[in-house]
Motif scaffolding. Structure first.
Motif, short mmCIF file in Angstrom:
data_model
loop_
_atom_site.label_atom_id
_atom_site.label_comp_id
_atom_site.label_asym_id
_atom_site.label_seq_id
_atom_site.Cartn_x
_atom_site.Cartn_y
_atom_site.Cartn_z
N ASN A 145 0.84 -1.19 0.00
CA ASN A 145 0.00 0.00 0.00
C ASN A 145 0.88 1.25 0.00
OD1 ASN A 145 -2.16 1.76 0.18
ND2 ASN A 145 -2.33 1.56 2.40
N THR A 147 0.23 4.18 -0.89
CA THR A 147 -0.49 5.42 -0.55
C THR A 147 -0.46 5.72 0.95
OG1 THR A 147 -2.59 4.23 -0.39
CG2 THR A 147 -2.03 5.19 -2.52
N PHE A 148 0.14 4.81 1.75
CA PHE A 148 0.19 5.08 3.19
C PHE A 148 1.11 6.26 3.50
CE2 PHE A 148 4.40 3.60 3.48
CZ PHE A 148 4.84 3.61 4.79
N TRP A 150 0.69 9.25 2.46
CA TRP A 150 -0.12 10.44 2.73
C TRP A 150 -1.52 10.13 3.28
CZ3 TRP A 150 1.68 9.21 -2.26
CH2 TRP A 150 0.74 8.62 -3.10
N ASP A 151 -1.96 8.90 3.24
CA ASP A 151 -3.28 8.56 3.77
C ASP A 151 -3.34 8.83 5.27
OD1 ASP A 151 -4.33 7.86 1.37
OD2 ASP A 151 -4.11 5.70 1.64
N GLY A 152 -4.38 9.53 5.70
CA GLY A 152 -4.58 9.78 7.13
C GLY A 152 -3.69 10.85 7.72
N TYR A 153 -3.05 11.67 6.86
CA TYR A 153 -2.22 12.75 7.40
C TYR A 153 -3.09 13.75 8.15
CZ TYR A 153 1.24 16.45 7.69
OH TYR A 153 2.11 17.41 8.16
N GLY A 272 -0.40 13.57 -3.46
CA GLY A 272 -1.03 12.90 -2.33
C GLY A 272 -1.58 13.84 -1.28
N THR A 276 -5.75 15.08 0.41
CA THR A 276 -6.25 14.55 1.67
C THR A 276 -7.33 15.46 2.26
OG1 THR A 276 -4.46 15.68 2.89
CG2 THR A 276 -4.07 13.39 2.21
#
Length: 370
Positions: A145, A147-148, A150-153, A272, A276
């Motif tokens: 994965n 995209t981790f 920037w995911d959940g920044y 990314g 978000t």
């Protein structure tokens, strides 16, 4: 403590005394901090230096047990200071019991001796950090994965291994500053080492403070692999100058690592983070997802990569010129020496006047009197 062998006793508090005994002094200071755990009054201060601070217990899933996560804060300065002391001691141990013994066998010149010590210390650090970074990325499942990044920044909470990794990284590069004095680094080498030490401190601390620790680990792992290969190749080169194949592989991986760094940085800061949900600037929430900071980070990374490529190209050109000069010198020594022209010695030459040979000289013709 006896970490270093003393051949003579210099005056107390002199430069030579501090250099010879710096590891013992640091060991005593670290022991004092550890002894603080024995007393209730000082234990709360000693724990601040030794243990990782700012832990938060969170329940990620109802079915799972609570997980201890960490964030950063001002007390991390004390933790970095303590592990800086530990790294100074380890540095002295590696120097005394490994590198100095190898130097005695190789009989290197002063210039090569300094570079050998530098590469030996850095190779050990890069190897340890690369293995540690790979274990972190494996646990984070980055390959599955990407995209981790920037995911959940903002990524304000991190597991113990990640926080301790950053504490040790910052402590190591900060310890390199006093080591310039302790290791008696040559004046002409100090600016070069200060450059890369400063870049490491700024970039690693920036990733830690801006809650970009995921991107930081991902970029550090391939970079440390390339640097490990370079310094290992240099160590083999000092032991045997014919062993230069490692530099060819390093040159290839160096370019790939620069392209990978630029690609991941552009993806994170250009595509990314702007997409978000959490956009804005907030010190309390640890959110730094604004255009100014994103572009500043991307510009800093791009400029650093451009500077590294410039140094790399100059290094390769210098090596190419040296190789060309060696080849030209070998051709000159291998070519047959030009034979001197044979002087034609004429027989019967005397005082610069050529005299014909007696056997070939024509007879004097007598004139008949009529």
């Amino acid at each position: 403590m006896g970490l270093r062998k003393k051949n003579r006793s210099p005056p107390v508090l002199s430069h030579e005394f501090v250099i010879q005994n710096h590891a013992d002094t640091v060991s005593c200071l670290a022991m004092i901090i550890l002894l603080g755990l024995m007393f209730e009054i000082t234990a709360k201060f000693a724990i601040m230096f030794i243990t990782v601070q700012y832990n938060v217990t969170q329940v990620l899933d109802v079915k799972n047990d609570p997980v201890n996560l960490y964030h950063y804060g001002p007390k991390d300065v004390a933790t970095v200071f303590f592990y800086l002391l530990i790294i100074v001691i380890l540095h002295a141990l590696i120097q005394e019991y490994i590198l100095d013994k190898m130097n005695r066998r190789l009989h290197l010149s002063k210039t090569k001796h300094s570079k050998f010590n530098e590469s030996g210390q850095l190779a050990a650090f890069y190897l340890f950090s690369f293995i540690w970074g790979c274990s972190i990325l494996t646990a984070e499942d980055f390959s599955k994965n990407p995209t981790f990044l920037w995911d959940g920044y903002p990524h304000t909470h991190m597991v113990f291994q990640v926080k301790f990794f950053y504490i040790c990284q910052i402590a190591y590069w900060l310890h390199a500053l006093p080591e310039l004095y302790f290791q008696k680094v040559r004046k002409e080498d100090i600016p070069r080492q200060l450059n890369y030490i400063s870049l490491y401190v700024v970039h690693i601390s920036g990733a830690y403070i801006l809650n970009l620790y995921r991107l930081g680990v991902v970029l550090l792992v391939p970079h440390y692999l390339v640097e490990l290969l370079f310094h290992a190749s240099r160590l083999f080169y000092f032991s045997d100058e014919n062993k230069q194949k490692g530099f060819t592989l390093w040159a290839l991986l160096f370019v790939i690592a620069r392209l990978l760094t630029l690609t991941l940085s552009v993806l994170t800061f250009g595509f990314g983070l702007p997409r978000t949900k959490n956009q804005g600037f907030s010190l309390v929430e640890g959110n730094f997802n604004v255009l100014t900071i994103r572009m500043s980070c991307l510009a800093a990374i791009c400029l650093t990569q451009a500077w590294m490529m410039w140094k790399f190209i100059n290094f390769q050109l210098k090596k190419w010129r040296e190789h060309s000069q060696k080849q030209a010198t070998k051709k000159k020594t291998a070519s047959p020496k030009s034979k001197p022209h044979k002087k034609e010695h004429t027989r019967g030459a005397a005082n610069g006047i050529l005299k014909p040979d007696d056997k070939t000289s024509p007879r004097v013709r007598r004139v008949k009197n009529s």
